[in-house]
Design a protein around this motif. Structure first.
Motif, short mmCIF file in Angstrom:
data_model
loop_
_atom_site.label_atom_id
_atom_site.label_comp_id
_atom_site.label_asym_id
_atom_site.label_seq_id
_atom_site.Cartn_x
_atom_site.Cartn_y
_atom_site.Cartn_z
N LYS A 1 34.98 -2.98 -28.85
CA LYS A 1 33.61 -3.47 -29.05
C LYS A 1 32.59 -2.63 -28.28
O LYS A 1 31.49 -2.36 -28.79
CB LYS A 1 33.51 -4.94 -28.64
N LEU A 2 32.95 -2.21 -27.09
CA LEU A 2 32.05 -1.35 -26.32
C LEU A 2 31.77 -0.05 -27.06
O LEU A 2 30.62 0.41 -27.12
CB LEU A 2 32.66 -1.06 -24.95
N ALA A 3 32.80 0.53 -27.66
CA ALA A 3 32.63 1.76 -28.43
C ALA A 3 31.71 1.52 -29.63
O ALA A 3 30.87 2.38 -29.96
CB ALA A 3 33.98 2.28 -28.91
N LEU A 4 31.82 0.37 -30.26
CA LEU A 4 30.98 0.07 -31.42
C LEU A 4 29.52 -0.08 -31.01
O LEU A 4 28.62 0.42 -31.71
CB LEU A 4 31.46 -1.21 -32.09
N PHE A 5 29.25 -0.76 -29.91
CA PHE A 5 27.87 -0.90 -29.45
C PHE A 5 27.28 0.45 -29.04
O PHE A 5 26.10 0.73 -29.30
CB PHE A 5 27.79 -1.89 -28.29
N ALA A 6 28.09 1.30 -28.41
CA ALA A 6 27.63 2.64 -28.05
C ALA A 6 27.27 3.44 -29.30
O ALA A 6 26.24 4.13 -29.34
CB ALA A 6 28.70 3.36 -27.24
N CYS A 7 28.12 3.34 -30.32
CA CYS A 7 27.85 4.03 -31.59
C CYS A 7 26.58 3.51 -32.23
O CYS A 7 25.78 4.27 -32.77
CB CYS A 7 29.05 3.86 -32.51
N SER A 8 26.38 2.19 -32.16
CA SER A 8 25.17 1.60 -32.74
C SER A 8 23.92 2.12 -32.03
O SER A 8 22.92 2.45 -32.68
CB SER A 8 25.25 0.07 -32.62
N GLY A 9 23.97 2.20 -30.71
CA GLY A 9 22.82 2.72 -29.97
C GLY A 9 22.54 4.17 -30.29
O GLY A 9 21.38 4.59 -30.46
N PHE A 10 23.61 4.97 -30.38
CA PHE A 10 23.47 6.40 -30.71
C PHE A 10 22.82 6.58 -32.08
O PHE A 10 21.88 7.36 -32.24
CB PHE A 10 24.84 7.06 -30.66
N MET A 11 23.34 5.86 -33.08
CA MET A 11 22.81 5.99 -34.44
C MET A 11 21.39 5.45 -34.55
O MET A 11 20.58 5.96 -35.33
CB MET A 11 23.72 5.28 -35.43
N SER A 12 21.07 4.43 -33.76
CA SER A 12 19.70 3.90 -33.76
C SER A 12 18.74 4.93 -33.19
O SER A 12 17.62 5.11 -33.71
CB SER A 12 19.64 2.61 -32.94
#
Length: 320
Positions: free
Chosen positions: A210-221
């Protein structure tokens, strides 16, 4: 019940068919089918599509990130501020992406380490990141970015209707499809969304995932925030305001289950472009922005109810 009939009542299949039918019917709307308008449609839909990639993975895993638009706005504000300070844009863009990554990691740490619900956490950071963006740039609008970057963000491939920025998106889409549907990591997301406890007993590192997913979401945002500022040739603190509603509506409209564990990227993509086409046509026929927001809200409700109804119909038919 035959497999073909089972697929026929899948919500993502329904949305894909509806998208195709609407595109064919929209051809009669004056100006919809010309190359310039199709380019506008794709260019204006790209911010939704970019964030929809990590959002799909997050929702499949049973989480959500409502701070994506504010992260994009913060990225755009930092882009404008640092450009005004005289930094090279080749230096600024990586810094903006790292900032987005940090925002995503903060969301992820609050959710995974403190056990807070992602809905509440990201509502809070939605307000916080937007406030920081306003502090960073104030009410200024920065517009004098290098022409080659503006041309890439808003230009077209040759004389076609395809935006230049759409080509990198296709590469990101292919990567996301492979990750979600053809790797052990992707299968683990479905397992986490279906039952976090069972996934943990199966050896899946739920918190790390889940931490990796949130990091990816922030990067793509943050990437979306940079694209937004260059595409519209304006960096402001309020860039992308309200974009999170469109992203969530499109993803859920595409059949991604809000409770997690179900959905496909193909369905999510169909939802994204269905929403983008509707917004484009409403603009062509001079529907007000307020009315477009109402339509988006209605679609959000339908997107939550529709897949459940489709699964219930499928369950009834399988029991017959």
């Amino acid at each position: 019940m035959p497999d073909s009939l089972t697929r026929a009542v899948r919500w993502d299949t329904v949305v894909g068919a509806l998208l195709l039918a609407l595109l064919l019917s929209f051809g009669c709307v004056d100006g919809f089918g010309n190359a310039l308008n199709l380019s506008f449609l794709l260019g204006n839909t790209l911010p939704i599509a970019l964030i929809a990639l990590p959002m799909t993975l997050l929702v499949v895993a049973g989480e959500i990130d409502l701070s994506v638009a504010s992260t994009a706005g913060l990225s755009g504000a930092v882009l404008g501020r640092l450009w005004n300070e005289g930094l090279a844009i080749e230096t600024i863009i990586p810094l903006c992406l790292l900032l987005g990554l940090a925002c995503g990691l903060l969301n992820g740490l609050l959710v995974t380490r403190l056990g807070l619900p992602s809905l509440a956490v990201t509502i809070g950071t939605l307000a916080a990141y937007r406030g920081i963006a306003q502090i960073v740039l104030g009410s200024d609008a920065v517009t004098d970015f290098p022409a080659r970057y503006l041309d890439f963000a808003s230009g077209r491939v040759g004389g076609s209707f395809l935006p230049q920025a759409f080509l990198p998106f296709l590469a990101l889409l292919a990567l996301a499809v492979v990750v979600l549907h053809a790797t052990p990591f992707g299968r683990s997301l479905f397992a986490v969304g279906a039952s976090e406890e069972a996934a943990r007993f199966a050896g899946i590192r739920v918190k790390r995932t889940k931490l990796a997913l949130f990091a990816c979401s922030g990067f793509m945002s943050a990437l979306t925030g940079v694209f937004w500022a260059l595409h519209y040739a304006s960096a402001r603190y309020d860039n992308a305001t309200g974009l999170e509603l469109s992203v969530v509506a499109a993803v859920l409209l595409g059949g991604i289950d809000f409770d997690g564990g179900r959905g496909t990227l193909g369905g999510a993509l169909a939802g994204v472009f269905l929403l983008g086409a509707l917004q484009n046509v409403m603009s062509l026929v001079n529907v007000s922005a307020q009315s477009q927001t109402v339509v988006t809200g209605v679609l959000l409700v339908v997107s939550v109810l529709g897949p459940r109804a489709a699964r219930q119909i499928g369950g009834v038919r399988r029991s017959v």
